[in-house]
Write an enzyme that holds these catalytic residues in place. Structure first.
Site, PDB file in Angstrom:
ATOM      1  N   GLN A 275      31.129 -31.078 -15.870  1.00 40.43           N
ATOM      2  CA  GLN A 275      32.062 -32.026 -15.278  1.00 40.43           C
ATOM      3  C   GLN A 275      33.082 -32.493 -16.306  1.00 40.43           C
ATOM      4  OE1 GLN A 275      31.905 -36.194 -14.830  1.00 40.43           O
ATOM      5  NE2 GLN A 275      31.832 -36.041 -12.602  1.00 40.43           N
TER       6      GLN A 275
ATOM      7  N   VAL B 139      31.431 -32.373  -9.052  1.00 34.57           N
ATOM      8  CA  VAL B 139      32.571 -33.163  -8.588  1.00 34.57           C
ATOM      9  C   VAL B 139      32.045 -34.494  -8.063  1.00 34.57           C
ATOM     10  CG1 VAL B 139      34.570 -33.237  -7.054  1.00 34.57           C
ATOM     11  CG2 VAL B 139      33.787 -31.035  -7.964  1.00 34.57           C
ATOM     12  N   ASP B 140      32.247 -35.550  -8.839  1.00 37.84           N
ATOM     13  CA  ASP B 140      31.820 -36.890  -8.436  1.00 37.84           C
ATOM     14  C   ASP B 140      32.993 -37.590  -7.760  1.00 37.84           C
ATOM     15  OD1 ASP B 140      29.395 -36.369  -9.634  1.00 37.84           O
ATOM     16  OD2 ASP B 140      29.894 -37.399 -11.493  1.00 37.84           O
ATOM     17  N   VAL B 141      32.742 -38.167  -6.596  1.00 33.21           N
ATOM     18  CA  VAL B 141      33.811 -38.787  -5.814  1.00 33.21           C
ATOM     19  C   VAL B 141      33.430 -40.220  -5.464  1.00 33.21           C
ATOM     20  CG1 VAL B 141      35.187 -38.657  -3.710  1.00 33.21           C
ATOM     21  CG2 VAL B 141      34.466 -36.548  -4.857  1.00 33.21           C
TER      22      VAL B 141
END
Length: 255
Positions: free
Chosen positions: A103, A129-131
């Protein structure tokens, strides 16, 4: 074999396992080796192990501890945290790890994905993918290293990472992490419409039907943390995994 993987996610913090809520307030849940042995007994298909300190502290992984963990792990293991170079990825694979999860380094240099994928194959690289949604519920790319949202759109970061060679995407809804309130189905639908590689849904699993909802929305696999380490309304620590027959009812089996 199940049609879709149901993957426990374990978080390393200061040498022990923890579980967070919305990426904050880590609660100690046990020793990594003991947890691995329990999941071995449960015949789990795959495991994700993330060192949540490494990138924030600007260090690499503890390779000695990682080799010990991988040596106990009877299922494929994906590791993330502090991977900044091709050489470091190679040393991690030498420990017995099958996949690396990127990441922070992918945000800094998507070329690292290409380097690792070219040498070890795209199947060995997972893009994390951190949202996080803001007060208007607008989805923003979240950097776990800084604890802040990034200016780049999360969809653009995902597109760049996949184009660079990532063979899989793990989409984590920060606001649902540890809440056991269900996956962010809207995010999953949006992501799977944009990419052709498999997507692992993460953040929010609390019951078996949450897995089905994520898969119906397009996810290829589901990751969960709190659901596999806590029990009951008081969140007592109990490391467990659903019975295979129950998972068969939810996701089906390959013929």
């Amino acid at each position: 074999m199940l049609n879709n993987r149901i993957i426990p996610t374990l978080l390393l913090h200061e040498g022990g396992l923890v579980k967070t809520r919305k990426f904050k307030n880590p609660k100690y849940v046990g020793d990594p080796i003991n947890a691995i042995r329990i999941f071995n007994d449960k015949e789990v298909d795959e495991l994700i192990l993330l060192d949540i300190d490494a990138s924030r502290e600007g260090r690499g992984p503890n390779l000695e501890a990682l080799a010990e963990i991988a040596g106990e792990c009877f299922m494929p293991l994906c590791y993330g945290g502090g991977i900044r170079t091709l050489e470091m990825a190679a040393r991690i694979f030498d420990c017995g790890v099958e996949k690396v999860c990127l990441q922070s380094s992918a945000i800094d240099d998507p070329g690292l994905i290409t380097q690792i994928a070219s040498r070890f194959g795209s199947q060995a690289v997972v893009l994390s993918v951190d949202v996080k949604r803001d007060w208007l519920r607008t989805a923003k790319l979240y950097q776990s290293r800084s604890g802040k949202t990034a200016p780049m759109a999360w969809t653009e970061f995902m597109r760049i990472g996949v184009a660079a060679g990532a063979g899989e995407v793990m989409l984590n809804a920060v606001d649902r992490d540890g809440e056991q309130s269900g996956y962010d189905i809207e995010l999953i639908r949006q992501a799977t419409a944009l990419i052709e590689v498999p997507l692992i849904a993460a953040g929010g699993a609390g019951k078996l039907t949450d897995f089905k909802a994520a898969i119906d929305a397009g996810a290829s696999a589901c990751a969960a943390g709190a659901m596999f380490v806590f029990y009951g309304p008081h969140r007592a620590v109990l490391i467990t995994y659903p019975h295979y027959a129950d998972l068969e009812q939810i996701v089906g089996v390959k013929q």
